[in-house]
Design a protein around this motif. Sequence first.
Motif, PDB file in Angstrom:
ATOM      1  N   PRO A  46      49.266   8.514  54.269  1.00 10.28           N
ATOM      2  CA  PRO A  46      50.129   7.346  54.417  1.00 10.28           C
ATOM      3  C   PRO A  46      50.791   7.389  55.799  1.00 10.28           C
ATOM      4  O   PRO A  46      50.832   8.451  56.436  1.00 10.28           O
ATOM      5  N   VAL A  47      51.274   6.237  56.230  1.00 12.98           N
ATOM      6  CA  VAL A  47      52.067   6.200  57.466  1.00 12.98           C
ATOM      7  C   VAL A  47      53.519   6.403  57.067  1.00 12.98           C
ATOM      8  O   VAL A  47      54.076   5.590  56.310  1.00 12.98           O
ATOM      9  N   TYR A  48      54.095   7.496  57.490  1.00 11.28           N
ATOM     10  CA  TYR A  48      55.514   7.749  57.246  1.00 11.28           C
ATOM     11  C   TYR A  48      56.199   7.836  58.608  1.00 11.28           C
ATOM     12  O   TYR A  48      55.900   8.744  59.393  1.00 11.28           O
ATOM     13  N   ASN A 100      52.872  10.965  47.100  1.00  9.63           N
ATOM     14  CA  ASN A 100      52.690  10.375  45.770  1.00  9.63           C
ATOM     15  C   ASN A 100      51.220  10.506  45.365  1.00  9.63           C
ATOM     16  O   ASN A 100      50.345   9.817  45.901  1.00  9.63           O
ATOM     17  N   GLY A 116      49.836   7.191  44.377  1.00  9.77           N
ATOM     18  CA  GLY A 116      50.354   6.119  45.213  1.00  9.77           C
ATOM     19  C   GLY A 116      49.268   5.281  45.865  1.00  9.77           C
ATOM     20  O   GLY A 116      48.106   5.280  45.443  1.00  9.77           O
ATOM     21  N   ASN A 117      49.672   4.590  46.923  1.00 12.82           N
ATOM     22  CA  ASN A 117      48.778   3.640  47.588  1.00 12.82           C
ATOM     23  C   ASN A 117      47.618   4.336  48.300  1.00 12.82           C
ATOM     24  O   ASN A 117      46.483   3.865  48.245  1.00 12.82           O
ATOM     25  N   THR A 118      47.913   5.445  48.957  1.00 10.67           N
ATOM     26  CA  THR A 118      46.841   6.143  49.681  1.00 10.67           C
ATOM     27  C   THR A 118      45.824   6.680  48.684  1.00 10.67           C
ATOM     28  O   THR A 118      44.616   6.672  48.951  1.00 10.67           O
ATOM     29  N   SER A 162      49.366  12.569  50.583  1.00  7.02           N
ATOM     30  CA  SER A 162      50.479  11.669  50.278  1.00  7.02           C
ATOM     31  C   SER A 162      51.540  12.389  49.460  1.00  7.02           C
ATOM     32  O   SER A 162      51.232  13.321  48.713  1.00  7.02           O
ATOM     33  N   CYS A 197      47.256   4.592  55.604  1.00  2.00           N
ATOM     34  CA  CYS A 197      47.717   3.552  54.684  1.00  2.00           C
ATOM     35  C   CYS A 197      49.201   3.303  54.921  1.00  2.00           C
ATOM     36  O   CYS A 197      50.021   4.214  54.765  1.00  2.00           O
TER      37      CYS A 197
HETATM   38  C1  LIG Z   1      59.178   8.010  54.279  1.00  2.00           C
HETATM   39  C2  LIG Z   1      58.409   6.749  54.474  1.00  2.00           C
HETATM   40  C3  LIG Z   1      58.206   6.254  55.756  1.00  2.00           C
HETATM   41  C4  LIG Z   1      57.430   5.116  55.968  1.00  2.00           C
HETATM   42  N1  LIG Z   1      57.188   4.697  57.255  1.00  2.00           N
HETATM   43  C5  LIG Z   1      56.333   3.667  57.470  1.00  2.00           C
HETATM   44  C6  LIG Z   1      55.963   3.294  58.787  1.00  2.00           C
HETATM   45  O1  LIG Z   1      56.413   3.853  59.770  1.00  2.00           O
HETATM   46  N2  LIG Z   1      55.074   2.276  58.940  1.00  2.00           N
HETATM   47  C7  LIG Z   1      54.530   1.620  57.856  1.00  2.00           C
HETATM   48  O2  LIG Z   1      53.710   0.706  58.040  1.00  2.00           O
HETATM   49  N3  LIG Z   1      54.870   1.956  56.598  1.00  2.00           N
HETATM   50  C8  LIG Z   1      55.736   2.968  56.378  1.00  2.00           C
HETATM   51  N4  LIG Z   1      56.054   3.351  55.098  1.00  2.00           N
HETATM   52  C9  LIG Z   1      55.395   2.651  53.978  1.00  2.00           C
HETATM   53  C10 LIG Z   1      54.190   3.430  53.474  1.00  2.00           C
HETATM   54  O3  LIG Z   1      53.339   3.802  54.534  1.00  2.00           O
HETATM   55  C11 LIG Z   1      53.374   2.594  52.506  1.00  2.00           C
HETATM   56  O4  LIG Z   1      54.179   2.179  51.440  1.00  2.00           O
HETATM   57  C12 LIG Z   1      52.192   3.361  51.978  1.00  2.00           C
HETATM   58  O5  LIG Z   1      51.356   2.499  51.276  1.00  2.00           O
HETATM   59  C13 LIG Z   1      52.653   4.509  51.082  1.00  2.00           C
HETATM   60  O6  LIG Z   1      51.550   5.251  50.650  1.00  2.00           O
HETATM   61  P1  LIG Z   1      51.755   6.351  49.485  1.00  2.00           P
HETATM   62  O7  LIG Z   1      51.988   5.579  48.200  1.00  2.00           O
HETATM   63  O8  LIG Z   1      50.495   7.123  49.458  1.00  2.00           O
HETATM   64  O9  LIG Z   1      52.947   7.172  49.866  1.00  2.00           O
HETATM   65  C14 LIG Z   1      56.867   4.443  54.859  1.00  2.00           C
HETATM   66  C15 LIG Z   1      57.103   4.920  53.565  1.00  2.00           C
HETATM   67  C16 LIG Z   1      57.859   6.057  53.376  1.00  2.00           C
HETATM   68  C17 LIG Z   1      58.085   6.565  51.960  1.00  2.00           C
END
Ligand SMILES: Cc1cc2nc3c(=O)[nH]c(=O)nc-3n(C[C@H](O)[C@H](O)[C@H](O)COP(=O)(O)O)c2cc1C
Length: 169
Positions: free
Chosen positions: A73-75, A12, A15-17, A10, A114
């Motif tokens: 995470p899903v980005y 972060n 973060g959430n993951t 991640s 996530c």
């Molecule tokens: C650059 C970016 C792209 C994201 N794209 C998606 C997405 O395509 N689908 C989704 O469900 N959430 C998306 N999100 C939300 C994150 O997947 C979600 O907030 C996740 O819990 C973040 O985990 P982290 O805190 O480990 O980064 C995105 C967030 C970011 C920052």
Amino acid sequence: MKKGIIVLGSSNSKGNTQKICSYVSTLTDYPIIDLKQKNIAEFDYEFRNRNDDFHPLIQEIVDNYELIIFATPVYWYNMSGIMKTFFDRISDCLKIEKDTGRKLRGMHMAVISCGSDKNLKHGFYMPFTETAAYLGMNYLSDIHCWIENGSIPEVVQKELNDFSKSLIQ
Ligand SMILES: Cc1cc2nc3c(=O)[nH]c(=O)nc-3n(C[C@H](O)[C@H](O)[C@H](O)COP(=O)(O)O)c2cc1C
């Protein structure tokens, strides 16, 4: 009981993951490696980055564990860039660190995603399943998670409990 390690990819570290990883780590006793804290450069055809953190890390993993849980995470509908860079660097193991690459064969793989959405788009896990198949790894399972108001919803916790139990067997 399989000896496993959780590879967190991640942007972060808190973060959430990471929250999901921490929950799974408590259930399984598996350590977490945070790729964000490592210096791992993108794949280079000339292998000029061969002295960064990738080789010691992958070596430690193949020498000490049977199961890798990739947590991303899903980005933008995809795995994170950090995780993708790690996967790209596995190519090093096919070219210059072949002994390490061979040790991946027969290892187990599982994936945690996530996102903010409760549903994943079709095909999200394909790069993982295909990579496992290519490397001769055994793809065990995957689980999609999300966080609500800063914590893991009960329904996700229940699924994580089953996921973790099935992995450590
Ligand atoms: C650059 C970016 C792209 C994201 N794209 C998606 C997405 O395509 N689908 C989704 O469900 N959430 C998306 N999100 C939300 C994150 O997947 C979600 O907030 C996740 O819990 C973040 O985990 P982290 O805190 O480990 O980064 C995105 C967030 C970011 C920052």
